[in-house]
Every structure is written in C-alpha cells, then in structure tokens.
Write a protein that holds these residues in place. Structure first.
Motif, PDB file in Angstrom:
ATOM      1  N   ARG A 371      -6.879   2.825   9.511  1.00  9.71           N
ATOM      2  CA  ARG A 371      -6.147   1.640   9.938  1.00  9.71           C
ATOM      3  C   ARG A 371      -5.241   1.973  11.125  1.00  9.71           C
ATOM      4  NH1 ARG A 371      -6.456  -2.657   6.789  1.00  9.71           N
ATOM      5  NH2 ARG A 371      -4.596  -3.590   7.715  1.00  9.71           N
ATOM      6  N   VAL A 372      -5.024   0.964  11.965  1.00 12.68           N
ATOM      7  CA  VAL A 372      -4.046   1.059  13.041  1.00 12.68           C
ATOM      8  C   VAL A 372      -3.030  -0.059  12.836  1.00 12.68           C
ATOM      9  CG1 VAL A 372      -5.637   2.082  14.696  1.00 12.68           C
ATOM     10  CG2 VAL A 372      -5.434  -0.399  14.565  1.00 12.68           C
ATOM     11  N   SER A 374       0.305  -2.601  14.447  1.00  9.97           N
ATOM     12  CA  SER A 374       0.993  -3.161  15.607  1.00  9.97           C
ATOM     13  C   SER A 374       2.298  -2.428  15.830  1.00  9.97           C
ATOM     14  CB  SER A 374       1.264  -4.656  15.399  1.00  9.97           C
ATOM     15  OG  SER A 374       2.244  -4.839  14.390  1.00  9.97           O
ATOM     16  N   LEU A 375       2.776  -2.492  17.052  1.00  8.75           N
ATOM     17  CA  LEU A 375       4.022  -1.813  17.375  1.00  8.75           C
ATOM     18  C   LEU A 375       5.193  -2.407  16.593  1.00  8.75           C
ATOM     19  CD1 LEU A 375       4.796  -0.378  20.771  1.00  8.75           C
ATOM     20  CD2 LEU A 375       6.620  -1.637  19.696  1.00  8.75           C
ATOM     21  N   ARG A 376       5.137  -3.692  16.324  1.00  9.97           N
ATOM     22  CA  ARG A 376       6.190  -4.324  15.524  1.00  9.97           C
ATOM     23  C   ARG A 376       6.186  -3.796  14.099  1.00  9.97           C
ATOM     24  NH1 ARG A 376       8.403  -8.629  18.261  1.00  9.97           N
ATOM     25  NH2 ARG A 376       7.203  -9.393  20.044  1.00  9.97           N
ATOM     26  N   ARG A 377       4.985  -3.612  13.536  1.00 10.85           N
ATOM     27  CA  ARG A 377       4.910  -3.065  12.181  1.00 10.85           C
ATOM     28  C   ARG A 377       5.454  -1.646  12.131  1.00 10.85           C
ATOM     29  NH1 ARG A 377       0.971  -3.977   8.189  1.00 10.85           N
ATOM     30  NH2 ARG A 377       0.691  -6.024   9.152  1.00 10.85           N
ATOM     31  N   LEU A 378       5.191  -0.862  13.149  1.00  9.21           N
ATOM     32  CA  LEU A 378       5.727   0.494  13.203  1.00  9.21           C
ATOM     33  C   LEU A 378       7.242   0.472  13.277  1.00  9.21           C
ATOM     34  CD1 LEU A 378       3.217   2.143  15.714  1.00  9.21           C
ATOM     35  CD2 LEU A 378       3.243   2.357  13.223  1.00  9.21           C
ATOM     36  N   ALA A 379       7.793  -0.437  14.072  1.00  2.49           N
ATOM     37  CA  ALA A 379       9.240  -0.521  14.202  1.00  2.49           C
ATOM     38  C   ALA A 379       9.887  -0.932  12.887  1.00  2.49           C
ATOM     39  CB  ALA A 379       9.613  -1.509  15.310  1.00  2.49           C
ATOM     40  N   VAL A 380       9.271  -1.865  12.178  1.00  4.74           N
ATOM     41  CA  VAL A 380       9.821  -2.315  10.897  1.00  4.74           C
ATOM     42  C   VAL A 380       9.903  -1.154   9.911  1.00  4.74           C
ATOM     43  CG1 VAL A 380       9.318  -3.737   8.872  1.00  4.74           C
ATOM     44  CG2 VAL A 380       9.176  -4.729  11.147  1.00  4.74           C
ATOM     45  N   SER A 381       8.915  -0.257   9.943  1.00  8.22           N
ATOM     46  CA  SER A 381       8.867   0.834   8.971  1.00  8.22           C
ATOM     47  C   SER A 381       9.957   1.876   9.184  1.00  8.22           C
ATOM     48  CB  SER A 381       7.495   1.511   9.017  1.00  8.22           C
ATOM     49  OG  SER A 381       7.326   2.264  10.205  1.00  8.22           O
ATOM     50  N   CYS A 382      10.685   1.802  10.291  1.00  9.64           N
ATOM     51  CA  CYS A 382      11.787   2.742  10.523  1.00  9.64           C
ATOM     52  C   CYS A 382      13.043   2.340   9.768  1.00  9.64           C
ATOM     53  CB  CYS A 382      12.116   2.807  12.015  1.00  9.64           C
ATOM     54  SG  CYS A 382      10.899   3.675  13.004  1.00  9.64           S
ATOM     55  N   ILE A 436       6.561   6.096   1.168  1.00  8.14           N
ATOM     56  CA  ILE A 436       5.663   6.581   2.212  1.00  8.14           C
ATOM     57  C   ILE A 436       4.489   5.622   2.297  1.00  8.14           C
ATOM     58  CG2 ILE A 436       4.199   8.476   2.989  1.00  8.14           C
ATOM     59  CD1 ILE A 436       5.935  10.370   1.344  1.00  8.14           C
ATOM     60  N   ASP A 437       4.285   5.019   3.448  1.00  7.98           N
ATOM     61  CA  ASP A 437       3.168   4.097   3.626  1.00  7.98           C
ATOM     62  C   ASP A 437       2.473   4.394   4.958  1.00  7.98           C
ATOM     63  OD1 ASP A 437       4.961   3.151   5.474  1.00  7.98           O
ATOM     64  OD2 ASP A 437       5.231   1.179   4.562  1.00  7.98           O
ATOM     65  N   GLY A 438       1.475   3.583   5.284  1.00  5.40           N
ATOM     66  CA  GLY A 438       0.684   3.806   6.491  1.00  5.40           C
ATOM     67  C   GLY A 438       1.491   3.800   7.772  1.00  5.40           C
ATOM     68  N   PRO A 439       2.347   2.780   8.017  1.00  4.09           N
ATOM     69  CA  PRO A 439       3.125   2.775   9.261  1.00  4.09           C
ATOM     70  C   PRO A 439       4.033   3.987   9.423  1.00  4.09           C
ATOM     71  CG  PRO A 439       3.107   0.593   8.283  1.00  4.09           C
ATOM     72  CD  PRO A 439       2.473   1.510   7.287  1.00  4.09           C
ATOM     73  N   HIS A 567      -1.672  11.876   3.147  1.00  5.94           N
ATOM     74  CA  HIS A 567      -3.131  11.980   3.256  1.00  5.94           C
ATOM     75  C   HIS A 567      -3.782  12.257   1.899  1.00  5.94           C
ATOM     76  CE1 HIS A 567      -2.766  13.185   7.794  1.00  5.94           C
ATOM     77  NE2 HIS A 567      -2.450  11.919   7.558  1.00  5.94           N
ATOM     78  N   GLN A 568      -3.161  13.133   1.110  1.00  7.92           N
ATOM     79  CA  GLN A 568      -3.734  13.465  -0.199  1.00  7.92           C
ATOM     80  C   GLN A 568      -3.638  12.268  -1.148  1.00  7.92           C
ATOM     81  OE1 GLN A 568      -5.212  16.588  -0.923  1.00  7.92           O
ATOM     82  NE2 GLN A 568      -6.007  15.376  -2.620  1.00  7.92           N
ATOM     83  N   ARG A 569      -2.548  11.524  -1.079  1.00  7.30           N
ATOM     84  CA  ARG A 569      -2.430  10.340  -1.926  1.00  7.30           C
ATOM     85  C   ARG A 569      -3.538   9.339  -1.622  1.00  7.30           C
ATOM     86  NH1 ARG A 569       4.005   8.673  -2.151  1.00  7.30           N
ATOM     87  NH2 ARG A 569       4.602  10.074  -3.878  1.00  7.30           N
ATOM     88  N   HIS A 570      -3.832   9.155  -0.336  1.00 10.40           N
ATOM     89  CA  HIS A 570      -4.890   8.212   0.018  1.00 10.40           C
ATOM     90  C   HIS A 570      -6.227   8.688  -0.537  1.00 10.40           C
ATOM     91  CE1 HIS A 570      -6.997   5.136   2.270  1.00 10.40           C
ATOM     92  NE2 HIS A 570      -7.826   6.066   2.729  1.00 10.40           N
TER      93      HIS A 570
END
Length: 605
Positions: A371-372, A374-382, A436-439, A567-570
């Motif tokens: 998965r990839v 959006s830049l907004r989703r990455l910012a939210v995860s901070c 810990i999630d994808g973003p 990565h191992q959890r996935h």
C-alpha cells in the motif's frame, strides 16, 4: 527569481484592458446614489449564508498609514462606520476614524477637481454627497472593516464609482503620486531606471503598489506587502524602500496580481500550519498533468496502489506524447507572513518530468505491505493516537511538528529523504501510544531513502530489525498460548525498554516463550508448538553479532526495531487470513449451505 514568476503570472492575467492597481476584494455593501447625490439605498451583497461578492476595486495598499481607496473601500473610510470586535461582537470607537473618513472625501474631491463634469460626472456627484454631510447609519450586522462599494444611477444605468470613465486614469496617477515620489504640491521626483523584471527604462516605484489580502497567508494581521524596506537596518547600504530592487509600476502591479492569483489557486494548506504552498506550471497545457500528479501525492483516497499507478502512468505517457508537457517547468512556493510582511519559506523550480520521477520514487520508497499513502495521511500519523483515532490536525493536543507540511512536501517534490526529526517524532508517539500502522511505517521507511530496502526475506538483516521481528513473534506465541485473552501484550510491556536494553528484552522473550507459552501450546497443539519453535530459532540465527544488542539502540536502530516489528506483524496477519480462508473453504466443502460468516473465527489464531 520568485518576483519574476509572480510578475509572469500577473502579466498572463492582465488582458491589457484591465485597470492597473485594482485587486479582487469581497465587497459586503453597496450604497446607491442618484444623479443629485441623494441616497437611494444601502444593499447587503451576497446570497444568504455567504459573505459578500467579489469585485475588482482600487487597492490603496496601506499598512498603518491613512490611505483611501477610490470609490470603494472599507466602511470606516467611506461612511465612518465603527469596527466590531471579533470576540465580543461589540463596536469599538477608534480615534483615527474621522481622519480616515476625511482622507476618502479629500480623494474624491481631488478626483472631481481634476475631471470635467462633461467627461465624467460621477466624481462630482460623489463629492457632493460626501460634502453634504449626510449620515448613513451603520446596520446592526455591519462592520467598519467590511468593504462598501459606491454606485451612481445615471440614465437608467447603475455605475460603480470605481468603474466610471475617468476612474482608472485618475487612480493610476494617484498611485504614481503615492508610490513614485510625486509630492502633494505636484513636483515630480519620480526616478527612472531599468526595471528588475522587464529590463525596460521606465519610471520606478518607491514601494510596491498593492498588497496581498491577509486571509491568504497564515500569520498576517493586515494586508501583506510583497517587498518593502522601511528601516535603514534592513536595506543594502542603509537604503530605504526599493532603491536596490528597481521595479516599474506595471511590473510591480503584475507581481501583486500574480501572487494573489497563485495563492488563490492550487493552494495547499493544512490546519495548524504556519505556511501555505502554492504551485503552478510554466505551460498551461501541462497544468492538467501536474494537477494529476499533485492530487495523487496529496489527496485522501490516493492510497490504492492501482489508482496511483494509473495516474502516474498516464502522466508519463502524456509527457511522451506532448513535448509541451515534457518541457514544462513545475514551480512551488511555500509562503507565510509576519504581521504585514511576506515570508518565503521554500522555493522549488524543477522540470515536470523531474517532478514525475520524484513522486514515483516517493510512492515506491514508502510502499508498506503493498500500500501507498497520501501525504495528508502520512502527516496525520505523526500526531497523538488515542481512543482508536488520531488527534485532529491543528488541535491543541495533536503533538505534530509545526513545519510538518513543509518538510514532507519538500522531500516528496525534490526526491529527498524525510529528515530525522520526523522519525524522532514518530518514534516518540510510538513509545507513548504503542500504535504502529502503515502510515507510520511508511514515514520511517522514507527516512531511510537511499539505504538498502529491508524486507523479511532480505539477507544480512540488522540486529535491531531482527529484534523487532522477534518481539512480534513473541506476541503471536503469547496470544496462541492464551487463545487471545491477554491483558497486555509482550510488545506493549517491552517496546519502550527495548530502546535502552534490547538484549535484556530479547532474553526475557526467549525465556517466557520457552518456559511458559510454548509448553502450554505443546499440551494442546504439539505440531503448532514445534512449528513456532522452528520459526523463532530461524529468526534468532539472523543475529550474527552477539554484542549488537548489548548497548542502547541509536535513533536509526530504533527505526529498524519498529520496521521489523511492523513487517513481521503483517506477515502474521496474512497467515491468519489465509488460515481463515482455508477454514471457510473446508466448511463449505463439508456443508455447501453453510454461511461463510459463521467460519470467520475458525482456524489458527
């Protein structure tokens, strides 16, 4: 460089017939006069629920001094209305209001004195109205800071005063007087020289006419000047105003209009951030392609890898087919404001093909488990994560970096790694909320751009990465031993301490697995217990340096720890999904009428 591009955009907007030093403003009230200067009515503008309508009106370009506009201005200047406090909603008397109202009246009188009534009766009608002393009461919902537009009704036509026959000509002369060195007595001290923008020998402005509305930039408390030197300490060799930045009047006007235009379109702004980013392209034929690339990068919903590939692939194909697109340049400016001054925080000028390559690389480098984001989703995860959700952007408890938008956008557009301070903030939030999630994994991967990509099958895995994998496996063994009924997982208890004492956490996990969890599984599922022992042993042997975990982890080591865990959890989740799918298939084979939802919890956990 930035002023050149603003002027270029402004020149594209100017058709040649548009009046100079006029800007778009939201006008809230219209005061109609008849041919004798009598008031016909005061009308609020805008539909219900909206604030005013947009009109192109003269821009007085004032900061703190008294300077009136022509025919249209805020209610304080035109009619002497009081401003309203935004918090208390009460009107506030201002000692400067009478002088501002007089300045507006004098300007209209000067216009009438220099214009023949036969050519243009409008300024004479307005001057007569202002000299009569007629008071227009301030409506209950009116604010002295709202714009009021005067109109005159002649021969069945309603003429906005600032659009009358002589308005543009008089206003151009007035701006030259204010900004070019013509004294009130009429002596012309305007200097001439080569303009920095057009390289033509022309009369030069002392200051930039026009300004950027404060609503377009965060941090502004009044209209924003594009360029100004009003103190000897700020100018080269102590020179004031635009002595060392010569700008002719048309180019200065184009700069302001261009800046307002680009800030009003293709605007990237997030709550709580101290700047905005605007972008444009040198060739209008390429704007659609640039918009597709930026939309893929920024917008929610762009985290489907197939959609991303389609957009970026079509953009690439379009560049190959159309040379105008392949040769276009992409430009972006990150701007803020301090009171009434423009602050340039970042400037990017690259080819559109380079932008495409950088965004494609950004998508590839942060792809997590297919998965990839959006830049907004990455910012939210901070931000802070509580109650199964992230804190809203711009809220008091979001705990994000103040310049997060600028950092991520700069790295994405230029193909650079995300700075370490972003990784530190993400790690800080992980240690606090254990989420810990994808973003978050994607952001940590982006801080390692240019380094070898780590996967579960990669050779020579760092010890910290392997430790993260083992912590995820210990969690899985713990869950299997208790059928998922756990008060607190091993990772939740030890993840923070693994930063300072990684070796001790590893030994504790091995001891608990061998003495408590695996024996319990062995009693009911010996085959599963044997498989788990083999997997734990296979991962442990990947730690080739026995002393690598005897010291606290560095910041880069902490990033590896979290990546290994994620990565191992996935991988474990994928196995669980496959086991459930197999269980559903077996159940359907045994009984074709069984509801597949009844088997969702069957199979290995």
């Amino acid at each position: 460089m930035l002023l050149h591009h603003f002027a270029e955009q402004g020149a594209l907007l100017n058709s040649g017939d548009a009046p100079r030093n006029y800007v778009e403003r939201s006008v809230h009230w219209q005061l109609d006069l008849d041919g004798d200067g009598r008031v016909l009515g005061l009308t609020p503008l805008g539909l219900q629920g909206t604030r005013g309508t947009t009109h192109l009106i003269p821009d007085p370009s004032r900061s703190s001094e008294v300077a009136a506009g022509l025919g249209s201005d805020i209610g304080e200047y035109v009619l002497g209305w009081q401003r309203v406090d935004r918090k208390t909603k009460e009107r506030i008397a201002n000692a400067k209001t009478p002088s501002r109202q007089r300045a507006f009246r004098r300007l209209m009188e000067d216009w009438a004195a220099q214009t023949e009534p036969e050519r243009d009766p409008v300024p004479h009608i307005v001057a007569g109205f202002l000299q009569s002393g007629i008071v227009v009461e301030q409506p209950v919902d009116a604010d002295g800071s709202q714009y009021v537009m005067l109109t005159v009704r002649l021969a069945g036509r309603t003429i906005p005063v600032h659009e009358s026959a002589s308005a543009a000509e008089f206003w151009a002369a007035e701006i030259k007087r204010r900004k070019g060195g013509i004294s009130a007595q009429g002596s012309d001290n305007t200097r001439e020289g080569f303009c920095l923008i057009c390289s033509q020998q022309r009369p030069l402005a002392m200051t930039v006419p026009g300004s950027i509305p404060r609503g377009l930039l965060p941090g502004a408390t009044s209209s924003i000047s594009v360029a100004s030197v009003n103190g000897a300490a700020f100018g080269y060799d102590g020179a004031l105003q635009l002595a060392h930045a010569p700008l002719c009047f048309p180019c200065a006007d184009d700069i302001v209009n261009g800046a307002v235009h680009v800030l009003s379109h293709n605007r990237i702004s997030w709550p709580g951030q101290h700047s905005v980013t605007t972008w444009w392209v040198s060739d209008s034929a390429a704007e659609q392609v640039a918009a597709a690339i930026m939309g893929t990068l920024l917008e929610e919903g762009s985290d489907d890898p197939d959609d991303v590939s389609e957009v970026l692939g079509s953009a690439r194909d379009g560049m190959e087919r159309r040379r105008s697109i392949a040769t276009a340049h992409f430009r972006a400016a990150t701007l803020g404001a301090y009171i009434s001054r423009l602050v340039v925080r970042d400037w990017i000028d690259i080819s559109l093909s380079e932008l495409l390559a950088n965004v494609r690389s950004w998508m590839t480098d942060h792809r997590v488990n297919g998965r990839v984001f959006s830049l907004r989703r990455l910012a939210v995860s901070c931000g802070r994560y509580t109650d199964k959700r992230y804190a809203q952007m711009g809220s008091k408890s979001d705990d994000r970096l103040a310049d997060l938008q600028d950092i991520l956008l700069h790295a994405a557009l230029l193909g650079l790694p995300v700075p370490g301070k972003v990784a530190n903030r993400v790690l800080h939030r992980i240690w606090r909320d254990h989420h810990i999630d994808g973003p978050r994994l994607a952001l940590l991967q982006l801080t390692r751009r240019g380094q070898p990509v780590l996967t579960l099958d990669a050779p020579d895995q760092p010890a910290a990465y392997v430790l993260g994998r083992l912590i995820a496996l210990f969690d899985s063994v713990q869950a299997r031993s208790s059928d998922g009924k756990i008060n607190r997982t091993f990772a939740a208890r030890t993840l923070s301490s693994a930063r300072a004492r990684p070796g001790l956490v590893l030994r504790d996990g091995i001891q608990l697995a061998e003495s408590a969890w695996l024996p319990k599984i062995d009693r009911s599922k010996p085959v599963s217990a044997m498989a788990l022992r083999r997997e734990l042993a296979a991962v442990q042997v990947l730690i080739t340096d026995d002393t690598a975990l005897d010291r606290p982890l560095s910041p880069s080591g902490q990033v590896l720890l979290v990546l290994g865990l994620g990565h191992q959890r996935h991988r474990l989740f994928e196995r669980a999904d496959e086991a459930r799918a197999r269980a559903r298939a077996r159940a359907r084979e045994a009984d074709p009428n069984i509801d597949s939802d009844d088997t969702d919890n069957s199979g290995e956990q």
